[in-house]
Design a protein around this motif. Structure first.
Motif, PDB file in Angstrom:
ATOM      1  N   GLN A  40       0.830  -1.208   0.000  1.00 47.48           N
ATOM      2  CA  GLN A  40       0.000   0.000   0.000  1.00 47.48           C
ATOM      3  C   GLN A  40       0.867   1.264   0.000  1.00 47.48           C
ATOM      4  OE1 GLN A  40      -2.840  -1.532  -1.103  1.00 47.48           O
ATOM      5  NE2 GLN A  40      -3.686   0.300  -0.200  1.00 47.48           N
ATOM      6  N   GLU A  41       1.929   1.242   0.762  1.00 51.28           N
ATOM      7  CA  GLU A  41       2.830   2.391   0.837  1.00 51.28           C
ATOM      8  C   GLU A  41       3.524   2.637  -0.505  1.00 51.28           C
ATOM      9  OE1 GLU A  41       6.894   3.337   3.198  1.00 51.28           O
ATOM     10  OE2 GLU A  41       5.220   2.613   4.429  1.00 51.28           O
ATOM     11  N   ARG A  42       3.953   1.565  -1.151  1.00 53.88           N
ATOM     12  CA  ARG A  42       4.622   1.703  -2.455  1.00 53.88           C
ATOM     13  C   ARG A  42       3.656   2.158  -3.536  1.00 53.88           C
ATOM     14  NH1 ARG A  42       7.465  -3.338  -4.436  1.00 53.88           N
ATOM     15  NH2 ARG A  42       8.182  -1.880  -6.022  1.00 53.88           N
ATOM     16  N   ARG A  43       2.404   1.695  -3.457  1.00 48.78           N
ATOM     17  CA  ARG A  43       1.399   2.038  -4.469  1.00 48.78           C
ATOM     18  C   ARG A  43       0.861   3.464  -4.319  1.00 48.78           C
ATOM     19  NH1 ARG A  43      -1.769  -1.647  -7.245  1.00 48.78           N
ATOM     20  NH2 ARG A  43      -3.572  -0.366  -6.761  1.00 48.78           N
ATOM     21  N   ALA A  44       0.885   3.997  -3.126  1.00 47.24           N
ATOM     22  CA  ALA A  44       0.236   5.281  -2.825  1.00 47.24           C
ATOM     23  C   ALA A  44       0.615   6.410  -3.791  1.00 47.24           C
ATOM     24  CB  ALA A  44       0.484   5.681  -1.376  1.00 47.24           C
ATOM     25  N   PRO A  45       1.891   6.656  -4.075  1.00 46.23           N
ATOM     26  CA  PRO A  45       2.206   7.763  -4.979  1.00 46.23           C
ATOM     27  C   PRO A  45       1.685   7.541  -6.398  1.00 46.23           C
ATOM     28  CG  PRO A  45       4.235   6.704  -4.199  1.00 46.23           C
ATOM     29  CD  PRO A  45       3.094   6.042  -3.519  1.00 46.23           C
ATOM     30  N   TYR A  46       1.651   6.286  -6.829  1.00 42.76           N
ATOM     31  CA  TYR A  46       1.152   5.984  -8.175  1.00 42.76           C
ATOM     32  C   TYR A  46      -0.358   6.155  -8.256  1.00 42.76           C
ATOM     33  CZ  TYR A  46       5.818   4.099  -8.690  1.00 42.76           C
ATOM     34  OH  TYR A  46       7.178   3.961  -8.719  1.00 42.76           O
ATOM     35  N   VAL A  47      -1.042   5.731  -7.208  1.00 44.05           N
ATOM     36  CA  VAL A  47      -2.491   5.913  -7.151  1.00 44.05           C
ATOM     37  C   VAL A  47      -2.820   7.409  -7.119  1.00 44.05           C
ATOM     38  CG1 VAL A  47      -4.556   5.521  -5.744  1.00 44.05           C
ATOM     39  CG2 VAL A  47      -2.924   3.656  -6.113  1.00 44.05           C
ATOM     40  N   ALA A  48      -2.068   8.168  -6.352  1.00 43.73           N
ATOM     41  CA  ALA A  48      -2.279   9.624  -6.302  1.00 43.73           C
ATOM     42  C   ALA A  48      -2.043  10.247  -7.678  1.00 43.73           C
ATOM     43  CB  ALA A  48      -1.360  10.259  -5.257  1.00 43.73           C
ATOM     44  N   ALA A  49      -1.019   9.789  -8.376  1.00 40.23           N
ATOM     45  CA  ALA A  49      -0.738  10.312  -9.715  1.00 40.23           C
ATOM     46  C   ALA A  49      -1.859   9.942 -10.689  1.00 40.23           C
ATOM     47  CB  ALA A  49       0.607   9.784 -10.218  1.00 40.23           C
ATOM     48  N   LEU A  50      -2.424   8.738 -10.535  1.00 39.85           N
ATOM     49  CA  LEU A  50      -3.558   8.344 -11.377  1.00 39.85           C
ATOM     50  C   LEU A  50      -4.773   9.225 -11.108  1.00 39.85           C
ATOM     51  CD1 LEU A  50      -3.566   4.434 -11.400  1.00 39.85           C
ATOM     52  CD2 LEU A  50      -3.318   5.953 -13.356  1.00 39.85           C
ATOM     53  N   GLU A  51      -5.009   9.525  -9.844  1.00 38.98           N
ATOM     54  CA  GLU A  51      -6.132  10.394  -9.491  1.00 38.98           C
ATOM     55  C   GLU A  51      -5.934  11.797 -10.076  1.00 38.98           C
ATOM     56  OE1 GLU A  51      -6.132   9.920  -5.268  1.00 38.98           O
ATOM     57  OE2 GLU A  51      -7.318   8.068  -5.359  1.00 38.98           O
TER      58      GLU A  51
END
Length: 93
Positions: free
Chosen positions: A71-82
């Motif tokens: 979850q921690e590793r994915r967070a910046p990518y998910v934020a960038a997708l948003e």
């Protein structure tokens, strides 16, 4: 009988007709690929933990930590997708 189709869906779109930035698609593909890499690595680690010998409670703790790390590793990518999603929405407002 003519076979010339003039439907807008089949007409070529010029760069001046675009309603969104041309860098959105490559950015989206890159973000999705990065997320897939993270998920693949996590799944591989999960299988290794599950196959391993040892205490089940230790395995559960390692799996829980693995999910937190994921979850921690994915967070910046998910934020960038948003953020990218907001950019696309703004193109159509």
């Amino acid at each position: 009988m003519s076979t010339d189709v003039q439907h807008p869906r089949f007409q070529e779109i010029s760069s001046t007709d675009r309603v969104y930035s041309p860098d959105i698609l490559p950015r989206l593909q890159s973000l999705l690929a990065d997320l897939a890499d993270i998920d693949f690595a996590c799944e591989k680690s999960l299988k290794a933990i599950e196959r391993g010998l040892g205490d089940e409670s230790l395995k559960r703790r390692r799996i829980a930590q693995l999910w937190r790390d994921r979850q921690e590793r994915r967070a910046p990518y998910v934020a960038a997708l948003e953020e990218l999603q907001e950019q696309v929405k703004a193109c159509f407002d």
